[in-house]
Design a protein around this motif. Sequence first.
Motif, PDB file in Angstrom:
ATOM      1  N   MET A   1      16.604 -27.649 -31.965  1.00 49.32           N
ATOM      2  CA  MET A   1      15.124 -27.730 -31.932  1.00 49.32           C
ATOM      3  C   MET A   1      14.636 -27.798 -30.475  1.00 49.32           C
ATOM      4  N   LEU A   2      13.782 -26.837 -30.097  1.00 51.28           N
ATOM      5  CA  LEU A   2      13.208 -26.849 -28.743  1.00 51.28           C
ATOM      6  C   LEU A   2      12.167 -27.964 -28.634  1.00 51.28           C
ATOM      7  N   ASP A   3      11.936 -28.408 -27.404  1.00 49.18           N
ATOM      8  CA  ASP A   3      10.831 -29.352 -27.206  1.00 49.18           C
ATOM      9  C   ASP A   3       9.495 -28.619 -27.214  1.00 49.18           C
ATOM     10  N   ALA A  21      10.825 -20.827 -23.539  1.00 50.25           N
ATOM     11  CA  ALA A  21      11.399 -21.922 -24.320  1.00 50.25           C
ATOM     12  C   ALA A  21      11.780 -23.066 -23.394  1.00 50.25           C
ATOM     13  N   VAL A  22      11.526 -24.306 -23.878  1.00 50.47           N
ATOM     14  CA  VAL A  22      11.731 -25.504 -23.046  1.00 50.47           C
ATOM     15  C   VAL A  22      12.521 -26.564 -23.816  1.00 50.47           C
ATOM     16  N   SER A  23      13.528 -27.103 -23.143  1.00 47.35           N
ATOM     17  CA  SER A  23      14.273 -28.248 -23.693  1.00 47.35           C
ATOM     18  C   SER A  23      14.673 -29.170 -22.560  1.00 47.35           C
ATOM     19  N   GLY A  24      14.522 -30.465 -22.797  1.00 43.48           N
ATOM     20  CA  GLY A  24      14.955 -31.445 -21.800  1.00 43.48           C
ATOM     21  C   GLY A  24      14.288 -31.264 -20.446  1.00 43.48           C
ATOM     22  N   GLY A  25      13.041 -30.820 -20.445  1.00 44.92           N
ATOM     23  CA  GLY A  25      12.294 -30.678 -19.195  1.00 44.92           C
ATOM     24  C   GLY A  25      12.622 -29.429 -18.399  1.00 44.92           C
ATOM     25  N   LYS A  26      13.506 -28.588 -18.957  1.00 40.41           N
ATOM     26  CA  LYS A  26      13.892 -27.350 -18.249  1.00 40.41           C
ATOM     27  C   LYS A  26      13.536 -26.132 -19.083  1.00 40.41           C
ATOM     28  N   ILE A  27      13.326 -25.021 -18.409  1.00 39.66           N
ATOM     29  CA  ILE A  27      13.140 -23.750 -19.114  1.00 39.66           C
ATOM     30  C   ILE A  27      14.525 -23.268 -19.544  1.00 39.66           C
TER      31      ILE A  27
END
Length: 412
Positions: A1-3, A21-27
């Motif tokens: 699941m993406l943020d 797409a962004v996860s954990g503050g990164k692209i």
Amino acid sequence: MLDLLITNCALPDGRTAMSVAVSGGKITDVAPGLSAPAKETVDAKGWMLAPPFCDAHFHMDTTLTYGQPRVNESGTLLEGIAVWAELKPSLQQEDIVRRALAYCEMAIGKGLLAIRSHVDTSDARLLAVEALLEVKKRVAGVIDLQLVAFPQDGVLRSPGGADNLKKALAMGVDVVGGIPHFERTMAQGAESVKLLCEIAAAQGKMVDMHCDESDDPLSRHIETLAFETHRLGLQGRVTGSHCTSMHSMDNYYVSKLIPLIAESGVSIIANPLVNIHLQGRHDTYPKRRGMTRVPELMAAGVTVGMGHDDCMDPWYPLGTADMLEVAHLGLHVAQMTSQSGIRACFDAVTTNAAKIMHLQGYGIAPGCDASFVLLQATDVVDAIRRRANRVKVYKRGRLVAETPPALTTLHL
Ligand code: FE2
């Protein structure tokens, strides 16, 4: 699941219908038409997602002091320095912090998330240094604030100038500044450039010097800065700010100077709002524009940024932390009105400024920080033309500001 998933956005490089797409503050991905489960999905409606604005030249200790203790009536750099000197003895640390934080809030709303601020080190109390180090800590989650030790009254001209500057560096200030054109003589100015570059070399610091901020066609401090950069092996770490005298210099001399700047890897920052306002004040007509030679420097491969410089202080009565306004005025003053010229001015307030500041993880690409601005514009030229609304501003995946899209209803 993406943020976070941004869909249907344009990018500054001209690609359209893209997803980020962004996860954990990164692209984590940038591609057309991505679809994946995400905690939040934002339909960008074709508007442009740009990396945050960067201002590589600002004065956060002086900001929002306009009229204190009086207004700069002549509009010159020198009267501005005199007004600031009158205010300095009564400065309070809490007041500097309060004003700087107010400016930072304004900046965040405008998607301006990286600022290099000069901080005056001429006052032996170093109140402004303490204040801005505190501000740097407080805004760290949202704004990358980089500080430059700036001996406003001249590192050689003011008593204890070098000691105060070294103390500021020891306290945690990141960059060595200077103001050679304000030293007592041209020779002292050159000596100050040498001294400050040697301090930076010894301490592994970057350099960003106010350089030749005058209408004097014979001012030569940028030449000395390029020479010292080359001599001390500081390539890529040194910036000459303002360099307004280059506007008035002899063309033959500049034909030698610009390649020297390029060879030494010195970056240049123009400050259109303030340069056009402070320079040329001794002219009748024709009046010089007084901004450095931006397109010629860019054509020679020099990294050129554009800065806001001042906002409501002794040197500039206006300003809203809007780097699109800076680029907008800059391209008019430099006559960079071709499509490529306009795009280059957008770079000057984004990627070029980020490069000058040595920012890490900057850009819209996999692996970069998920810091970006959704602009109510379809491309770079449209963004500058409209000084577009910042619909959403994100810092490392977190929404930090929103402005409703502007909508005009006609009643004809
Ligand atoms: Fe400045």
